[in-house]
Design an enzyme around this catalytic site. Structure first.
Site, mmCIF file in Angstrom:
data_model
loop_
_atom_site.group_PDB
_atom_site.id
_atom_site.type_symbol
_atom_site.label_atom_id
_atom_site.label_comp_id
_atom_site.label_asym_id
_atom_site.label_seq_id
_atom_site.Cartn_x
_atom_site.Cartn_y
_atom_site.Cartn_z
ATOM 1 N N LEU B 9 -6.660 10.890 -5.763
ATOM 2 C CA LEU B 9 -6.086 9.540 -5.727
ATOM 3 C C LEU B 9 -6.598 8.850 -4.466
ATOM 4 O O LEU B 9 -6.237 9.233 -3.357
ATOM 5 C CB LEU B 9 -4.557 9.601 -5.705
ATOM 6 C CG LEU B 9 -3.886 10.495 -6.755
ATOM 7 C CD1 LEU B 9 -2.367 10.395 -6.645
ATOM 8 C CD2 LEU B 9 -4.337 10.123 -8.168
ATOM 9 N N GLY B 12 -11.416 6.187 -0.363
ATOM 10 C CA GLY B 12 -11.821 5.509 0.876
ATOM 11 C C GLY B 12 -12.660 6.428 1.744
ATOM 12 O O GLY B 12 -13.436 7.237 1.231
ATOM 13 N N LYS B 205 4.013 11.269 12.917
ATOM 14 C CA LYS B 205 3.511 12.626 13.147
ATOM 15 C C LYS B 205 4.525 13.465 13.924
ATOM 16 O O LYS B 205 4.677 14.658 13.680
ATOM 17 C CB LYS B 205 2.166 12.561 13.872
ATOM 18 C CG LYS B 205 1.087 11.951 12.972
ATOM 19 C CD LYS B 205 -0.140 11.531 13.769
ATOM 20 C CE LYS B 205 -1.213 10.949 12.848
ATOM 21 N NZ LYS B 205 -2.313 10.319 13.613
#
Lengths: 444, 444
Positions: B9, B12, B205
C-alpha cells in the site's frame, strides 16, 4: 501456559546471574514467563562440584551429571565454555529435542557448522546472542532485522580487554606493558592475557559475525589474526597527532577473489588486526572496555551497536533474552531463522588480505628521498594515497637535524606486495628505519 | 516452499524501493525468498492514480482498490501514512488473516492498542521496525533481545531534521531560521517543518518506544512535547562553552508517581524536549541527520543503536527485514512476541515531568546576588547542583562592566516548581533577565 524446563550448564559469573533470575517463585522468573507466554522452570544446574553451595541457587538443583540433565530439559543454557564436553552436550541436547542457548564463542567458531546442522535436523533452535559483544544485541539484528538487506562489511570492537589497553595507551600515554598490568589490576585482563591480546577471542567473534552476515559458514581457521603486542606507545602517539586512533578490529567483509584463470569471483573474508582509524569514525569514540559493532549494509547504510561486551550481568541479559524467545518457540512449535548459509560463498584464504596501510619511515631529510621511496612503492604495484613529511622530533632532540619522518598511506594493497615493499624500503640508503606498519580502516 | 502473497500500500520513496526489491524474477526477491524459506510474491501495489506508470513496477500490479487488495494478501505492507484509511485497511487485513508490516508511526502512536489487539485476536503479526529510527534495528532489540532484561530508560535522537538543525547551530553557529532553511534546501526538512521542529514526529516515536520498553500501551496524547523553536543560537553557544550540546530527545522512562494519599507507585512517562547533554554522552556525537537510540537496562547496562533514521532505501531495509520474518512466520504458522502490555503500568500525566534544569541568568555583578538567587530556588524546594558565574562577554563589550552571567544547574525538579522559581527570579532586583531555561539529561 506450557511448562518449559531449563537446564543450566555452568554456574560462574554469567551462570550464577542466570540462575538467580530463574529462581523458583522469584519475581523475575514470573516476569520472564509472562513475556515468554510459557512457564519457565529451572530443573537443574550442572557444576563440577555439587557439594559447594551456590548463593541464590537451591542445593537440590545442583548436579555433576550434565549429560543426564540435558536429557530432561526443553532448553539447555550452556555456559561452561571450551570445546569439550560442551560440544557433546549440545549434540546430546539436540538429539533429545532440546533447544540451546549458548555464549560459547570458541565452540561456535570451531564447530558452528556441525552444531547448526544438528539443531536444524532436530527442528530446534541454537541461539547465541551472548557469544559476541556480551549484552549488545548484534546477533538478532544481523540474523533478522537485516534479513532484507545485503551486508557488505562488519567492523567490530569485540574485545573489551584490548580496547581498554589501547585506550589507556591513547588517553594516558601508557606503554603496552603498563596498560596490560592496569587491565589486570582492574579485572579486565586475565593473568595470562594471550587469548585477548593476541586476538584469539576477537577472531572467534569475527568468524561468528561473518557466518551470520554472509549466510556462509566461516570458522576460526579462516580468520586472519594479528594481535596488539606489536603496537607501541609511539604508534599510538603518532596516530593521535594525525587525528587517528589505534583499535583492534574484527572485520568481516565481502571481497573479490581471483581464480587460477584470473577470473574474478565473489567471496568473503574475516580478519582481526590493529588498525589506524580516523577519530571521525563512530568506532573511534568507543572507550575503555566497551564494545561496538559497525555494520555497512547496501540498503540501511551505516549502523552501529554499542554497549558492554562482557561482565556477568550484561551477558546474562543476552542469555535471558534468548531464553525467553526459545521458550516462546517451544510454546508455539516454531523456530528462529536458519543460520547455515544458503549463500555459502567461498571464504578467501588469509594470505589474501587487502587493506590500506600506513608506513612510517625515518628518512634522511634531503632532496630526492621522496622520489626513491615512491619508486619502491611503485615497483611493488602499491599505490600511494597520501604522504606527510615532517622533521622528526626525536631527530631534532638528538641534535642530528638531518632526519625526517615520512608517513605514507597507501591505497588498498595485498599483504605480500606491502611486505616486499617494506623489505625494499629498509634497503634504501635514505631510509634509516621503517618505524611502523599499520593497517588503515575507515573512509580515506 | 509455500507462496506468500504480498500487498503493497503506497509507492512513494520507501514503497518504490520495496516494490523494486520484490520485482518478479529479480535476484533480490529470489534472495529474500531463500532467507524466508517461502516464495515471496508481490500481488499488487495500491496507489492513488494507477494510470501513472511507476519505474520498476509492473503496470498490471497497480491498483486504486486498496481494500480489495488487502483481502488477497498474506502480508500487507502499509506505507501510505496518516490515520485513515490506513487504520481501516490494517483492520481489514487482520480480519482476513493477513499479517502487516508498517512504517506508520502516527497510526501506531494513535491507535497502537487497537491494532495490536486486532492482530493478536486474529493470530497474526503487526511488525513496525521502520516506524522508529528508519533503518536502525531498535524495535526488534527492545521487543526480543531485551526480553530478559528490565529497561529503565530510553533516550532517542529519533528526528533527523531537528538533529540536523541543532547540529548546524552547534557546528556552524547558524541561527535557528538559517539552519531550518538549510535543512529545507538539502531536503531534510519539509516546506512546513512543523511536524519535525515542534516535536510531533519525535513524540509519536516516544510513544512507540515507551509502549515496547515497558510492555505498557502509551499513546501520543500521553507524551509531553516541546519543540526546538525556543532554542537560540546563544543557548547553543553557551552549551558549547560548557562542554555540552543541545539535542532534541525522545525520552521514555520508568518513574514514580504519588497517589492522592501520598503513597508512591511505579509508572512510566514519555516526553520530547530539547536538552543540554554533556559532550561525553554517546548521544552527543550523533551528528547531522543521523538518529540514535540509547537504552539503559538493569542487566545490560547502557546500549546505543546508531544509524540513518530516514530515507527511502534505509527505511525499505527495515520494511524488508520485517517482511522476511513475517513470511517465515506464515510458513511455519508462528507469530512474534506480543507487544501489548502484560505490565500495563500507569502512564503518568504530562504535567508531572521531573528533570534537571539549567537556568541561565544575567545578573548584577555584586556581592549578595548569589544568596538572593539561591534563596529563590530554595523557596520552591528546587535543589541546586552547580553554579557557574562569569563576567558576561556581552556586558563587557557594552562597557557597563557590572553585569555577570550566572548558570545554575538544578537537581531533579518538577516543572511547576521550576516555573515558580523562574517567575520569582525575574522579580529580583539583582536579576536583569532569565536568559534561558533548558532541561538537562545525562549523568551529573
Amino acid at each position: 501456559m506450557e511448562r518449559v524446563r531449563v537446564a543450566l550448564l555452568g554456574c560462574g559469573s554469567v551462570g550464577s546471574q542466570v540462575a538467580a533470575a530463574l529462581a523458583a517463585g522469584s519475581e523475575s522468573v514470573h516476569e520472564l514467563s509472562a513475556r515468554a507466554g510459557a512457564t519457565i522452570e529451572l530443573v537443574g544446574v550442572a557444576v563440577r562440584d555439587a557439594s559447594t553451595p551456590r548463593e541464590g541457587v537451591d542445593d537440590e538443583l545442583l548436579t555433576t551429571d550434565a549429560e543426564g540433565l540435558v536429557t530432561r530439559a526443553d532448553v539447555v543454557v550452556e555456559l561452561i565454555g571450551g570445546l569439550e564436553p560442551a560440544r557433546s552436550l549440545l549434540l546430546k541436547a539436540f538429539e533429545h529435542g532440546a533447544s540451546v542457548v549458548t555464549g560459547n564463542k570458541a565452540l561456535l567458531a570451531a564447530h558452528g557448522r556441525e552444531l547448526h546442522a544438528a539443531a536444524d535436523a532436530a527442528g530446534v533452535d541454537l541461539y547465541f546472542e551472548a557469544a559476541v559483544a556480551g549484552a549488545i544485541p548484534i546477533i538478532r539484528p544481523l540474523r533478522e532485522s537485516l534479513a532484507g538487506d545485503r551486508v557488505e562489511r562488519v567492523l567490530g570492537i569485540v574485545n573489551g580487554t584490548t580496547n581498554f589497553v589501547l585506550d589507556e595507551m591513547d588517553s594516558r600515554g601508557a606503554s603496552f606493558d603498563d596498560a596490560v598490568s592496569r587491565a589486570q589490576e582492574l579485572g579486565y585482563a586475565e593473568a595470562d592475557p594471550t587469548a585477548d591480546v593476541d586476538g584469539w577471542d576477537a577472531a572467534a567473534k569475527a568468524a561468528i559475525l561473518a557466518t551470520l552476515a554472509f549466510h556462509t559458514p566461516v570458522t576460526l581457521d579462516d580468520v586472519h589474526r594479528e594481535g596488539i603486542r606489536g603496537v607501541s606507545a609511539e604508534d599510538v602517539a603518532a596516530a593521535r597527532e594525525a587525528g587517528a586512533v589505534v583499535k583492534l578490529l574484527a572485520v568481516a567483509e565481502r571481497t573479490t577473489g581471483q581464480d587460477d584463470d584470473g577470473a574474478a569471483f565473489e567471496g568473503v573474508q574475516a580478519r582481526v588486526h590493529p588498525v589506524l582509524l580516523s577519530r571521525d569514525h563512530p568506532l573511534a569514540s568507543v572507550r575503555g572496555a566497551y564494545n561496538a559493532v559497525f555494520v555497512e549494509a547496501a540498503g540501511a547504510g551505516d549502523l552501529m551497536f554499542y554497549g558492554q561486551g562482557a561482565g556477568g550481568r550484561p551477558t546474562a541479559s543476552a542469555v535471558l533474552g534468548d531464553l525467553v524467545t526459545l521458550a516462546r518457540h517451544r510454546q508455539d512449535g516454531s523456530q528462529g531463522p536458519r543460520v547455515l548459509g544458503h549463500a555459502d560463498l567461498p571464504v578467501l584464504p588469509t594470505d589474501a588480505v587487502r587493506t590500506r596501510y600506513q608506513v612510517r619511515l625515518v628518512v634522511a631529510d634531503r632532496p630526492g628521498v621522496l622520489a626513491a621511496v615512491a619508486q619502491a612503492f611503485a615497483a611493488h604495484g602499491v599505490s600511494i594515497e597520501t604522504v606527510r613529511q615532517r622533521p622528526s622530533v626525536a631527530g631534532a632532540l638528538a641534535g642530528d637535524g638531518g632526519v625526517a619522518s615520512l608517513v605514507v598511506v597507501t591505497h588498498t594493497a595485498a599483504d605480500a606486495a606491502l611486505a616486499g615493499c617494506v623489505a625494499d624500503l629498509s634497503e634504501l640508503d635514505a631510509v634509516a628505519s621503517v618505524a611502523s606498519v599499520l593497517r588503515v580502516e575507515g573512509d580515506s
